[in-house]
Design a protein around this motif. Structure first.
Motif, PDB file in Angstrom:
ATOM      1  N   ASP A  14       0.721  -1.170  -0.056  1.00 41.52           N
ATOM      2  CA  ASP A  14       0.019   0.050  -0.102  1.00 41.52           C
ATOM      3  C   ASP A  14       0.941   1.192   0.055  1.00 41.52           C
ATOM      4  O   ASP A  14       0.987   1.759   1.045  1.00 41.52           O
ATOM      5  N   THR A  15       1.482   1.624  -1.120  1.00 40.59           N
ATOM      6  CA  THR A  15       2.190   2.761  -1.561  1.00 40.59           C
ATOM      7  C   THR A  15       1.522   3.818  -2.260  1.00 40.59           C
ATOM      8  O   THR A  15       0.341   3.335  -2.839  1.00 40.59           O
ATOM      9  N   LYS A  16       2.297   4.906  -2.678  1.00 41.73           N
ATOM     10  CA  LYS A  16       1.605   5.785  -3.629  1.00 41.73           C
ATOM     11  C   LYS A  16       1.589   4.997  -5.186  1.00 41.73           C
ATOM     12  O   LYS A  16       0.729   5.688  -5.610  1.00 41.73           O
ATOM     13  N   PHE A  39      -1.936   3.151  -4.696  1.00 44.24           N
ATOM     14  CA  PHE A  39      -2.986   3.841  -3.859  1.00 44.24           C
ATOM     15  C   PHE A  39      -4.115   4.239  -5.011  1.00 44.24           C
ATOM     16  O   PHE A  39      -4.116   4.842  -5.696  1.00 44.24           O
ATOM     17  N   GLY A  40      -5.376   3.558  -4.572  1.00 39.79           N
ATOM     18  CA  GLY A  40      -6.657   3.855  -5.457  1.00 39.79           C
ATOM     19  C   GLY A  40      -6.337   3.198  -6.973  1.00 39.79           C
ATOM     20  O   GLY A  40      -7.429   3.480  -7.828  1.00 39.79           O
ATOM     21  N   LEU A  41      -5.280   2.310  -7.059  1.00 43.23           N
ATOM     22  CA  LEU A  41      -5.093   1.834  -8.317  1.00 43.23           C
ATOM     23  C   LEU A  41      -6.176   0.638  -8.764  1.00 43.23           C
ATOM     24  O   LEU A  41      -6.410  -0.172  -7.857  1.00 43.23           O
TER      25      LEU A  41
END
Lengths: 237, 433
Positions: free
Chosen positions: A178-180, A183-185
């Protein structure tokens, strides 16, 4: 016993979570990264939370690694390495300069750093390298990144094959964390929290594991993907 | 720069959802760069998202998730001032040092400190320590591309608007909070009362550090008053272990586990079990027993719960409380958890909830009866010049809000003066923008 962990790419969330784990075990840390303000914030946080010594080294791995080598050479105590730095763009985001940077950071300077580290005079050498499941099969989206990780994996396998005494090398092959980048992918079915990933790294290091796939679910997934004949693999996006 | 992604967010009560563009910066610098590049016109910061209502939603706007900005930056032992990033949680503050505690502890330790400031949260020690805003030395705020340090002496208008300001004034990027040097251990004593006058009488004496009452509203009136005071650190273990562990986590359920009959029985059992324990325990265990049960609100099922929290003025407090209980009964709502606390100090923020009086918080199983009961309770509280907590309420009307929060115009003026680009669903609902 108190150890010192040098964390390369310390501003990444996984590296920071790992630094917190090590600080909780009362080990000192040396944080290496490009952004001074972010490194200072992480260092203060580690010291205030766990009362350990945390120092920083400002270094852009795309340009040079001399500041890291100097510290390695001039520190008498035993140092362990956690290598979390990598350029991580997808193929379509890259141009000539970025490809060169990616190869410099992910391959050239990583190998040079490890070679110098292994020459450091100390009784035990231990390091952990963060790889990726992208290294296991070439995909159109991120094959350059995957290739750089595969290169280091092969190099490290060679070192492991050498079986140098008192040298422990752990490769963490990571799936979705859970990294940038996740995120939300769309399509991310499960992204492990960075703190859980850091705990898995500590566990693997303590057990002197050679290669760990994390989260575990990626092991059967990648087993299947690796067995797929190319004509089928090509159909998977 | 962080990437904007479409997310559907919920809140603590789990009965509302909101779709927005979400950004989760990993560092202070990333936050600033993102704000400069995006220049957003419709933005809201969000911490752990543990409010009960729409104050943590910004439907179709941008939401900045601050949970990854959770570092301690400095601590001054002379002043006990801890400077930290906004996403530090109250749990982190507990873990900071075994000799220090957060000055005010809300109902869950998983709330972020910036969220605590934005709602000017209170604890079970409100009558001594006041609300959180009293213990903030300064705040660093990002408003658009401006960075302003506010304190009671620097930009005081902005400072007092930000305390309890529901995240509408700007993004808090740094907080200086005054920690309290006290042991993590408390001695807890409990006793029971069976009448409302006896309950209110027990709250009149300021004889302990923390005081709270659990009320059984499903059986004949019964209350357990819990009092706790700090004990000498020399008499207690230094290790406050256990804060890391969650005993049990409730999974997502397609149905509710809460029914009137079973809950009435549960309350009957708790009347005996809950009143018995008188002992020395960690403060967090006394203050936040439900944190041990992860996601306990999921027991309410997919429809979730709603909460009422109102302030009852001292004048005719007994009559008001009786009237509130009658409203609940007449609407047929199911009150599952009711808690009474005492306020002595008014909150310092323009939109602070706390004023001297009693505060009653009630969880209801979410259904039409509960919604109607909360609406009627809001009407009643407005008529007695009480107050309604904006972190909990979902039913307040703009006219009621203006009556209950007389400094609303001063708050609006500050937003206008500093050209804050912040929005939230609650601000739209109450006509604050």
């Amino acid at each position: 016993m108190k150890e010192t962990w040098m964390i390369i790419g310390a501003t990444s969330v996984i590296a920071e979570a790992f630094a917190l784990e090590m600080a909780a075990l009362k080990h000192d840390v040396i944080l290496v990264g490009r952004q001074e303000a972010a490194l200072n914030a992480i260092a203060s946080n580690l010291t205030l939370r766990h009362g350990i010594d945390s120092t920083i080294i400002i270094c852009d791995m795309a340009k040079k690694i001399n500041p890291i080598l100097t510290v390695l050479e001039n520190t008498d105590s035993t140092i362990h390495l956690f290598i979390a730095c990598s350029a991580m763009q997808q193929n379509h985001e890259l141009n000539d300069a970025l490809i060169k940077d990616m190869i410099t950071v992910n391959i050239t300077h990583t190998i040079l750093l490890i070679e110098h580290y292994l020459k450091k005079q100390q009784t035990t050498h231990q390091f952990c390298f963060l790889s990726s499941v992208a290294s296991m099969r070439g995909r159109s989206k991120n094959s350059i990144y995957g290739a750089t990780k595969a290169a280091i994996e092969v190099y490290l396998e060679g070192l492991q094959h050498q079986a140098i005494p008192n040298t422990f090398i752990t490769i963490m092959r990571l799936g979705f964390i859970d990294t940038k980048h996740t995120f939300g992918l769309p399509g991310v079915f499960y992204a492990a929290p960075p703190s859980a990933c850091a705990k898995a790294c500590v566990k693997a290091i303590n057990k002197h594991k050679r290669l760990v796939t994390y989260p575990f679910i990626w092991r059967p997934i990648m087993f299947v993907i690796r067995q797929l004949p190319f004509f089928l693999f090509r159909k998977i996006n | 720069m962080s990437i904007l992604t479409t997310q559907t967010l919920s809140n603590f009560s789990h009965h509302q959802h909101s779709t927005c563009q979400c950004l989760r910066p990993d560092s202070d610098n990333e936050l600033r760069v993102s704000l400069t590049q995006l220049a957003p016109k419709n933005i809201l910061p969000r911490g752990s998202g543990l409010s009960y209502n729409d104050c943590c939603f910004n439907t179709d706007g941008i939401v900045i998730d601050t949970t990854r900005l959770n570092r301690f930056l400095s601590f001054d032992e002379a002043t006990n001032i801890l400077v930290c990033e906004p996403g530090v949680t109250f749990r982190d503050l507990f873990l900071f040092n075994p000799n220090y505690i957060p000055p005010v502890i809300p109902g869950t330790l998983y709330a972020t400190l910036a969220g605590g400031v934005a709602n000017d949260v209170h604890g079970k020690n409100q009558s001594h320590q006041g609300s959180l805003g009293e213990h903030i030395a300064w705040l660093e705020l990002l408003i658009g591309d401006k960075c302003i340090v506010t304190s009671p002496t620097q930009h005081p208008d902005l400072f007092y608007a930000t305390i309890g300001g529901l995240g509408l004034t700007g993004i808090i990027s740094k907080i200086a909070v005054k920690m309290v040097k006290k042991s993590h251990w408390v001695c807890v004593n409990k006793h029971t009362v069976t009448t409302l006058p006896a309950l209110l009488e027990a709250f009149k004496k300021q004889d302990t550090d923390y005081k709270v009452a659990w009320l059984d509203l499903l059986n004949p009136f019964f209350a357990i008053i819990s009092k706790a005071h700090h004990v000498d650190p020399a008499d207690t273990p230094q290790d406050v272990g256990g804060l890391e562990r969650v005993l049990l986590s409730c999974p997502k359920l397609p149905f509710s586990l809460i029914y009137r009959g079973t809950h009435r029985l549960f309350n009957r059992i708790y009347q005996n079990v809950g009143a018995k324990s008188s002992k020395i325990m960690p403060l967090w265990q006394f203050n936040n027993p439900l944190d041990k049960l992860g996601q306990w609100q999921r027991a309410y099922g997919p429809k979730g719960l709603i909460q009422f929290q109102g302030l009852i003025p001292d004048l005719d407090a007994e009559l008001t409380l009786k009237a509130l209980f009658d409203v609940i009964k007449s609407h047929g709502a199911l009150p599952t958890l009711a808690v009474l606390k005492r306020f002595e100090k008014p909150g310092v923020g323009l939109l602070s909830f706390a004023r001297p009086g009693f505060t009653l918080a009630i969880d209801f199983k979410h259904n039409d009866a509960a919604i109607n009961a909360v609406k009627a309770m809001n009407d009643l509280i407005t008529s007695v010049n009480g107050n309604i907590y904006l972190a909990k309420d979902q039913q307040l009307k703009p006219a009621q809000f203006e009556l209950l929060y007389p400094k609303h115009q001063a708050f609006r003026n500050v937003l206008k003066h500093y050209q804050s680009p912040h929005h939230s669903d609650l601000a739209k609902r109450l006509g604050l923008l």
